[in-house]
Design a protein around this motif. Structure first.
Motif, PDB file in Angstrom:
ATOM      1  N   ASP A  58       0.830  -1.201   0.000  1.00  0.00           N
ATOM      2  CA  ASP A  58       0.000   0.000   0.000  1.00  0.00           C
ATOM      3  C   ASP A  58       0.861   1.247   0.000  1.00  0.00           C
ATOM      4  N   GLY A  59       0.518   2.166  -0.904  1.00  0.00           N
ATOM      5  CA  GLY A  59       1.134   3.488  -0.910  1.00  0.00           C
ATOM      6  C   GLY A  59       0.229   4.450  -0.168  1.00  0.00           C
ATOM      7  N   GLY A  60       0.558   5.714  -0.228  1.00  0.00           N
ATOM      8  CA  GLY A  60      -0.197   6.735   0.483  1.00  0.00           C
ATOM      9  C   GLY A  60      -1.656   6.820   0.095  1.00  0.00           C
ATOM     10  N   GLN A  61      -1.995   6.456  -1.154  1.00  0.00           N
ATOM     11  CA  GLN A  61      -3.382   6.538  -1.618  1.00  0.00           C
ATOM     12  C   GLN A  61      -4.300   5.597  -0.846  1.00  0.00           C
ATOM     13  N   HIS A  62      -3.747   4.569  -0.237  1.00  0.00           N
ATOM     14  CA  HIS A  62      -4.589   3.607   0.481  1.00  0.00           C
ATOM     15  C   HIS A  62      -5.161   4.170   1.780  1.00  0.00           C
ATOM     16  N   ALA A  63      -4.553   5.219   2.291  1.00  0.00           N
ATOM     17  CA  ALA A  63      -5.100   5.851   3.493  1.00  0.00           C
ATOM     18  C   ALA A  63      -6.491   6.430   3.201  1.00  0.00           C
ATOM     19  N   MET A  64      -6.738   6.757   1.935  1.00  0.00           N
ATOM     20  CA  MET A  64      -8.042   7.313   1.558  1.00  0.00           C
ATOM     21  C   MET A  64      -8.955   6.255   0.959  1.00  0.00           C
ATOM     22  N   ARG A  65      -8.488   5.013   0.873  1.00  0.00           N
ATOM     23  CA  ARG A  65      -9.284   3.923   0.282  1.00  0.00           C
ATOM     24  C   ARG A  65      -9.491   2.792   1.278  1.00  0.00           C
ATOM     25  N   MET A  66      -9.575   3.111   2.537  1.00  0.00           N
ATOM     26  CA  MET A  66      -9.651   2.072   3.561  1.00  0.00           C
ATOM     27  C   MET A  66     -10.924   1.238   3.441  1.00  0.00           C
ATOM     28  N   ASP A  67     -12.041   1.859   3.086  1.00  0.00           N
ATOM     29  CA  ASP A  67     -13.286   1.095   2.920  1.00  0.00           C
ATOM     30  C   ASP A  67     -13.144   0.090   1.784  1.00  0.00           C
ATOM     31  N   TYR A  68     -12.559   0.517   0.673  1.00  0.00           N
ATOM     32  CA  TYR A  68     -12.331  -0.375  -0.467  1.00  0.00           C
ATOM     33  C   TYR A  68     -11.433  -1.537  -0.049  1.00  0.00           C
ATOM     34  N   ASP A  69     -10.355  -1.232   0.676  1.00  0.00           N
ATOM     35  CA  ASP A  69      -9.432  -2.284   1.114  1.00  0.00           C
ATOM     36  C   ASP A  69     -10.120  -3.267   2.060  1.00  0.00           C
ATOM     37  N   ARG A  70     -10.973  -2.769   2.954  1.00  0.00           N
ATOM     38  CA  ARG A  70     -11.703  -3.667   3.859  1.00  0.00           C
ATOM     39  C   ARG A  70     -12.644  -4.588   3.071  1.00  0.00           C
ATOM     40  N   GLU A  71     -13.332  -4.025   2.075  1.00  0.00           N
ATOM     41  CA  GLU A  71     -14.235  -4.818   1.240  1.00  0.00           C
ATOM     42  C   GLU A  71     -13.457  -5.878   0.470  1.00  0.00           C
ATOM     43  N   ARG A  72     -12.337  -5.491  -0.073  1.00  0.00           N
ATOM     44  CA  ARG A  72     -11.476  -6.401  -0.826  1.00  0.00           C
ATOM     45  C   ARG A  72     -10.948  -7.519   0.077  1.00  0.00           C
ATOM     46  N   ASP A  73     -10.451  -7.134   1.264  1.00  0.00           N
ATOM     47  CA  ASP A  73      -9.936  -8.132   2.209  1.00  0.00           C
ATOM     48  C   ASP A  73     -11.037  -9.100   2.629  1.00  0.00           C
ATOM     49  N   ALA A  74     -12.250  -8.591   2.864  1.00  0.00           N
ATOM     50  CA  ALA A  74     -13.373  -9.454   3.251  1.00  0.00           C
ATOM     51  C   ALA A  74     -13.693 -10.446   2.137  1.00  0.00           C
ATOM     52  N   PHE A  75     -13.665  -9.994   0.890  1.00  0.00           N
ATOM     53  CA  PHE A  75     -13.900 -10.870  -0.259  1.00  0.00           C
ATOM     54  C   PHE A  75     -12.861 -11.994  -0.275  1.00  0.00           C
ATOM     55  N   LEU A  76     -11.588 -11.636  -0.123  1.00  0.00           N
ATOM     56  CA  LEU A  76     -10.515 -12.628  -0.166  1.00  0.00           C
ATOM     57  C   LEU A  76     -10.602 -13.597   1.017  1.00  0.00           C
ATOM     58  N   LYS A  77     -10.865 -13.072   2.200  1.00  0.00           N
ATOM     59  CA  LYS A  77     -10.968 -13.927   3.386  1.00  0.00           C
ATOM     60  C   LYS A  77     -12.149 -14.889   3.274  1.00  0.00           C
ATOM     61  N   ALA A  78     -13.241 -14.430   2.672  1.00  0.00           N
ATOM     62  CA  ALA A  78     -14.408 -15.301   2.481  1.00  0.00           C
ATOM     63  C   ALA A  78     -14.080 -16.467   1.554  1.00  0.00           C
ATOM     64  N   ARG A  79     -13.043 -16.327   0.764  1.00  0.00           N
ATOM     65  CA  ARG A  79     -12.610 -17.388  -0.143  1.00  0.00           C
ATOM     66  C   ARG A  79     -11.405 -18.145   0.391  1.00  0.00           C
ATOM     67  N   PHE A  81      -8.516 -16.939   1.818  1.00  0.00           N
ATOM     68  CA  PHE A  81      -7.192 -16.323   1.755  1.00  0.00           C
ATOM     69  C   PHE A  81      -6.904 -15.528   3.019  1.00  0.00           C
ATOM     70  N   ARG A  82      -5.656 -15.540   3.410  1.00  0.00           N
ATOM     71  CA  ARG A  82      -5.168 -14.647   4.452  1.00  0.00           C
ATOM     72  C   ARG A  82      -4.515 -13.473   3.750  1.00  0.00           C
ATOM     73  N   VAL A  83      -4.648 -12.280   4.304  1.00  0.00           N
ATOM     74  CA  VAL A  83      -4.139 -11.073   3.649  1.00  0.00           C
ATOM     75  C   VAL A  83      -3.158 -10.368   4.572  1.00  0.00           C
ATOM     76  N   LEU A  84      -1.961 -10.124   4.052  1.00  0.00           N
ATOM     77  CA  LEU A  84      -0.966  -9.294   4.737  1.00  0.00           C
ATOM     78  C   LEU A  84      -0.830  -7.997   3.957  1.00  0.00           C
ATOM     79  N   ARG A  85      -0.812  -6.880   4.653  1.00  0.00           N
ATOM     80  CA  ARG A  85      -0.626  -5.582   4.018  1.00  0.00           C
ATOM     81  C   ARG A  85       0.620  -4.911   4.593  1.00  0.00           C
ATOM     82  N   PHE A  86       1.420  -4.354   3.699  1.00  0.00           N
ATOM     83  CA  PHE A  86       2.619  -3.626   4.081  1.00  0.00           C
ATOM     84  C   PHE A  86       2.607  -2.276   3.382  1.00  0.00           C
ATOM     85  N   TRP A  87       3.111  -1.259   4.068  1.00  0.00           N
ATOM     86  CA  TRP A  87       3.303   0.036   3.424  1.00  0.00           C
ATOM     87  C   TRP A  87       4.510  -0.062   2.503  1.00  0.00           C
TER      88      TRP A  87
END
Length: 116
Positions: A58-79, A81-87
């Protein structure tokens, strides 16, 4: 989607290039990672399919896309997957620590979240 994925691979960030250089060719304990891998409607930065592990940078733009990232992570976890995020900055400045965290996640099935 194929053209989009190819474009992402050609236009990697410096952090993505650095991490891919260390993940490719089974350099982490023989685990195979793929980059810019589509899973459903999302393209994941890196994924180890055998361990159901997604690594997102994640770059700086992800600070403003947290809802999108949560939705994406939930989609992946429901399938499954485990998700690791790094700056990106952490990948660039502390590459070895990031790799160690990925290594630990590959060996620990219940690990997930953001490395801070």
């Amino acid at each position: 989607m194929d053209a989009f994925v190819r474009a992402l691979r050609r236009n990697q960030t410096e952090a993505e290039r650095r991490l891919w250089h260390r993940l490719r060719l089974r350099q982490v304990e023989g685990f195979r990672f793929r980059r810019q891998r589509p899973i459903g409607p999302y393209v994941c930065d890196f994924v180890c399919l055998s361990e159901s592990l997604v690594v997102e940078l994640d770059g700086g733009q992800h600070a403003m896309r947290m809802d999108y990232d949560r939705e994406r992570d939930a989609f992946l976890k429901a399938r499954g997957f485990r998700v690791l995020r790094f700056w990106n900055e952490d990948v660039l400045r502390r590459t070895e620590v990031v790799l160690e965290t990925i290594y630990e996640a590959l060996h620990c099935r219940d690990m997930e979240g953001r490395y801070d």
